[in-house]
Design an enzyme around this catalytic site. Structure first.
Site, PDB file in Angstrom:
ATOM      1  N   GLU A 205      22.512  52.880  22.601  1.00  0.00           N
ATOM      2  CA  GLU A 205      21.283  53.665  22.790  1.00  0.00           C
ATOM      3  C   GLU A 205      20.508  53.080  23.967  1.00  0.00           C
ATOM      4  O   GLU A 205      19.978  51.969  23.856  1.00  0.00           O
ATOM      5  CB  GLU A 205      20.392  53.535  21.540  1.00  0.00           C
ATOM      6  CG  GLU A 205      20.914  54.201  20.316  1.00  0.00           C
ATOM      7  CD  GLU A 205      20.735  55.695  20.369  1.00  0.00           C
ATOM      8  OE1 GLU A 205      19.998  56.186  21.240  1.00  0.00           O
ATOM      9  OE2 GLU A 205      21.350  56.370  19.548  1.00  0.00           O
TER      10      GLU A 205
ATOM     11  N   CYS B 190      11.332  54.998  24.760  1.00  0.00           N
ATOM     12  CA  CYS B 190      12.504  55.514  25.486  1.00  0.00           C
ATOM     13  C   CYS B 190      12.445  57.034  25.640  1.00  0.00           C
ATOM     14  O   CYS B 190      13.151  57.594  26.471  1.00  0.00           O
ATOM     15  CB  CYS B 190      13.783  55.091  24.782  1.00  0.00           C
ATOM     16  SG  CYS B 190      13.802  55.542  23.050  1.00  0.00           S
TER      17      CYS B 190
HETATM   18  P1  NDP Z   1      17.336  44.893  27.208  1.00  0.00           P
HETATM   19  O1  NDP Z   1      18.533  45.672  27.541  1.00  0.00           O
HETATM   20  O2  NDP Z   1      16.818  43.908  28.176  1.00  0.00           O
HETATM   21  O3  NDP Z   1      17.575  44.072  25.846  1.00  0.00           O
HETATM   22  C1  NDP Z   1      17.976  44.698  24.641  1.00  0.00           C
HETATM   23  C2  NDP Z   1      18.531  43.645  23.711  1.00  0.00           C
HETATM   24  O4  NDP Z   1      19.772  43.154  24.223  1.00  0.00           O
HETATM   25  C3  NDP Z   1      17.641  42.428  23.553  1.00  0.00           C
HETATM   26  O5  NDP Z   1      17.696  41.963  22.232  1.00  0.00           O
HETATM   27  C4  NDP Z   1      18.281  41.461  24.529  1.00  0.00           C
HETATM   28  O6  NDP Z   1      17.963  40.134  24.268  1.00  0.00           O
HETATM   29  C5  NDP Z   1      19.741  41.740  24.279  1.00  0.00           C
HETATM   30  N1  NDP Z   1      20.648  41.283  25.339  1.00  0.00           N
HETATM   31  C6  NDP Z   1      20.367  40.984  26.629  1.00  0.00           C
HETATM   32  N2  NDP Z   1      21.505  40.634  27.296  1.00  0.00           N
HETATM   33  C7  NDP Z   1      22.519  40.716  26.395  1.00  0.00           C
HETATM   34  C8  NDP Z   1      23.926  40.474  26.456  1.00  0.00           C
HETATM   35  N3  NDP Z   1      24.528  40.110  27.583  1.00  0.00           N
HETATM   36  N4  NDP Z   1      24.658  40.647  25.336  1.00  0.00           N
HETATM   37  C9  NDP Z   1      24.076  41.064  24.192  1.00  0.00           C
HETATM   38  N5  NDP Z   1      22.745  41.288  24.063  1.00  0.00           N
HETATM   39  C10 NDP Z   1      21.972  41.122  25.144  1.00  0.00           C
HETATM   40  O7  NDP Z   1      16.250  45.960  26.810  1.00  0.00           O
HETATM   41  P2  NDP Z   1      14.713  45.742  26.529  1.00  0.00           P
HETATM   42  O8  NDP Z   1      14.544  44.807  25.364  1.00  0.00           O
HETATM   43  O9  NDP Z   1      14.059  45.397  27.820  1.00  0.00           O
HETATM   44  O10 NDP Z   1      14.277  47.198  26.038  1.00  0.00           O
HETATM   45  C11 NDP Z   1      13.880  48.192  26.896  1.00  0.00           C
HETATM   46  C12 NDP Z   1      14.973  49.211  27.096  1.00  0.00           C
HETATM   47  O11 NDP Z   1      15.418  49.719  25.848  1.00  0.00           O
HETATM   48  C13 NDP Z   1      14.497  50.424  27.889  1.00  0.00           C
HETATM   49  O12 NDP Z   1      15.435  50.782  28.868  1.00  0.00           O
HETATM   50  C14 NDP Z   1      14.415  51.513  26.841  1.00  0.00           C
HETATM   51  O13 NDP Z   1      14.535  52.798  27.357  1.00  0.00           O
HETATM   52  C15 NDP Z   1      15.531  51.148  25.932  1.00  0.00           C
HETATM   53  N6  NDP Z   1      15.336  51.759  24.635  1.00  0.00           N
HETATM   54  C16 NDP Z   1      16.196  52.744  24.230  1.00  0.00           C
HETATM   55  C17 NDP Z   1      16.002  53.395  23.031  1.00  0.00           C
HETATM   56  C18 NDP Z   1      16.954  54.433  22.526  1.00  0.00           C
HETATM   57  O14 NDP Z   1      16.929  54.707  21.327  1.00  0.00           O
HETATM   58  N7  NDP Z   1      17.793  55.026  23.339  1.00  0.00           N
HETATM   59  C19 NDP Z   1      14.849  53.072  22.190  1.00  0.00           C
HETATM   60  C20 NDP Z   1      14.038  52.028  22.708  1.00  0.00           C
HETATM   61  C21 NDP Z   1      14.273  51.404  23.889  1.00  0.00           C
HETATM   62  P3  NDP Z   1      16.685  39.483  25.019  1.00  0.00           P
HETATM   63  O15 NDP Z   1      15.483  40.234  24.581  1.00  0.00           O
HETATM   64  O16 NDP Z   1      16.689  38.118  24.539  1.00  0.00           O
HETATM   65  O17 NDP Z   1      16.948  39.623  26.506  1.00  0.00           O
END
Ligand code: NDP
Length: 517
Positions: free
Chosen positions: A246, A280
């Site tokens: 997502e 999002c």
């Molecule tokens: P990120 O992609 O930066 O992070 C998402 C999660 O992935 C965090 O827990 C992050 O950890 C973790 N992560 C980072 N790198 C890795 C890796 N290499 N392997 C596994 N996990 C990893 O997103 P954000 O937290 O910045 O969220 C914002 C984004 O989420 C926006 O683009 C938004 O549109 C999207 N979003 C989508 C939704 C949907 O339903 N489609 C709903 C809500 C948001 P850490 O935080 O420690 O970096």
């Protein structure tokens, strides 16, 4: 505000801690231990053990036990609202309405309907009438969940509920920015008498998420940004872990010539600025028909200027803080780029001086697709307007995007709205409303294009959370061998060909049926 106590996640030995800072005040809210690779492995192993007893319970029994968890969430809603409000800097009404209430509703729906949704399903076979085909929905084992910071409670919890009700255990890696909101859910879960290891939590950064994917889970639900999503999908591919991905959105809102200007303006302001635009499915770009453009923009400006921003614990504030500081720089870059290319600021436009991380709700006019603000995800409180000459132009521009999560159409002609909705490339299109589809827990939610794949919510997502096993039996007494088995012969082949033509040839049974359709 004082710091919450540091919490040990699952009985693992804490190594380093992750601090959670309040975006509205800049104060430290609390800390959690960062899981080591060994902690991740142990948490998955414990979850697997707990799941073996949980997964064999009848689904009705699991649903009954999870209802106890639901009751506890309702009872302790104030505590959840408090942590989410402080950790995200979002108004209490948002924390209650968009996080706790939607999550509780999701769990209620699944508890009520899981026995029906997960009941064995018999398929109607069109050719092999002598056979019986039944699909059974089994628990997968341990489901990993990696979640973002913008809705740190409802996003992971909706997946937690789906996994638990299907008989799996979960291990969640919340965003490093907002660990305490999910930790509160874990604390409430543990207090309800459900097996604690069924719901594991591992805190940390991307490396902890990576360790979770590689740690032997049977499915992953990832919500986050596009670039991280690609890395996560690749890691799932390398480990053959099925996944739901997502990702981000760039929701267009088409304001048709016949829209109700007042409702559309209110919807734009709510859809663009709720949760400070960090949704999002936020309204990320408006295509307004030239005949309503000026009236709509004027009304959006008036409504935006009335918004109250600040301390999210005050019930009269509508727009809270920016959760993740980097989003402020992203907002500024979008605005600089748009202004250089000819856009005008109609409202807002600046970061608010500290303490706390705030950005003014901003409306831009005169935008077009040469500007990043119309093409890339903003994920902040900016609503850019582009004037269009026709609905066709609006649809073409709405589809000129690498993302396709949500979209909105405003028109007084509901039938036209439905027709336009069919032409827009998005996972969900909402007519005359905004954001509401996420609250329809019966409906699938997810994106197309680079907004990801797979769905959460709804009956299909629940079945997909389970592992489908096909059991195929006969309806008639079985002979010692079937006519299509060995030994092969020319005579058997001639019969086979006759049967084939009788079924599929000109005038054949199956062909005739197809012609009827
Ligand atoms: P990120 O992609 O930066 O992070 C998402 C999660 O992935 C965090 O827990 C992050 O950890 C973790 N992560 C980072 N790198 C890795 C890796 N290499 N392997 C596994 N996990 C990893 O997103 P954000 O937290 O910045 O969220 C914002 C984004 O989420 C926006 O683009 C938004 O549109 C999207 N979003 C989508 C939704 C949907 O339903 N489609 C709903 C809500 C948001 P850490 O935080 O420690 O970096």
């Amino acid at each position: 505000m004082g710091a919450l106590h540091s919490i040990d996640t699952n009985g693992n030995t804490p190594h380093r801690t992750l601090e959670s800072w309040e975006p509205a005040t800049g104060e430290l809210l609390g800390a959690v231990p960062i899981a080591s690779p060994d902690d991740v492995a142990k948490t998955i192993a414990r979850a697997k053990k707990a799941q073996s007893a949980w997964g064999i319970l009848p689904v009705e029994e699991r649903a009954l036990r999870l209802l106890r968890f639901r009751d506890a969430l309702v009872e302790r809603a104030d505590e959840i609202v408090d942590v989410v409000t402080r950790e995200c800097g979002k108004p209490r009404a948002d924390a209650l309405g968009h996080e706790v209430a939607v999550a509780v509703d999701q769990l209620t729906y699944y508890c009520k309907n899981a026995p029906r949704i997960l009941a064995p399903r018999e398929l109607s076979l069109h050719l092999l009438k002598h056979k019986k085909s039944v699909l059974h929905y089994h628990p997968r084992g341990v489901v990993g969940i990696i979640s973002p910071w913008n809705f740190p409670f409802v996003i992971p919890m909706a997946d937690v509920f789906a996994a638990l009700v299907t008989g799996s255990a979960v291990v969640v890696k919340p965003s490093e920015v907002t660990p305490l909101s999910l930790q509160k859910a874990k604390e409430i879960f543990d207090a309800t008498g459900l097996p604690e290891d069924l719901f594991g939590v591992v805190h940390g950064r991307g490396d902890v998420g990576q360790a979770l994917i590689e740690g032997g889970i049977q499915k992953l639900v990832f919500t986050g940004g596009v670039e991280t999503g690609k890395r996560v999908a690749a890691a799932c591919g390398a480990n053959l872990v099925p996944c739901v991905i997502e990702l981000g959105g760039k929701a267009p809102l088409i304001a048709c010539a016949d829209c109700d200007v007042e409702r559309t303006a209110n919807a734009i302001v709510f859809g663009g600025f709720v949760n400070a635009g960090q949704v999002c499915i936020s309204v990320e770009r408006v295509y307004a028909h030239e005949s309503v453009h000026d009236a709509l923009l004027g009304r959006v400006r008036e409504l935006t200027e009335k918004l109250r921003q600040g301390d999210p614990t005050t019930d009269t504030v509508e727009v809270g803080a920016i959760i993740f500081p980097k989003q402020i720089e992203i907002a500024e870059k979008h605005i600089d780029d748009a202004l250089k290319k000819g856009a005008r600021i109609i409202a807002g436009g600046r970061r608010v001086p500290g303490p706390g991380q705030f950005f003014e709700p901003t409306v831009l006019a005169g935008c077009d697709h040469t500007m990043t603000v119309m093409k890339e995800e903003i994920f902040g409180p900016i609503v850019p307007f582009q004037k269009v000459a026709s609905e066709d132009e609006a649809v073409r521009l709405a589809n000129d995007s690498h993302l396709g999560l949500n979209a909105y159409v405003f028109t007084k002609d509901r039938e036209k709205g439905k027709r336009l909705a069919q032409r827009i490339e998005a996972g969900s299109v909402v007519v005359n409303d905004v954001l509401i589809n996420y609250g329809a827990v019966e409906a699938p939610f997810g994106g197309i294009k680079q907004s990801g794949f797979g769905r959460v919510h709804g009956d299909d997502a629940l079945r997909d959370m389970a592992e489908v096993r096909h059991v195929f039996t006969g309806r008639l007494p079985e002979a010692s061998a079937d006519p299509t088995w060995f030994p092969y012969s020319s005579k058997a082949y001639r019969w086979q060909m006759r049967l084939f033509r009788a079924l599929f040839g000109r005038g054949g049974v199956i062909r005739r049926v197809r012609e009827l359709l």
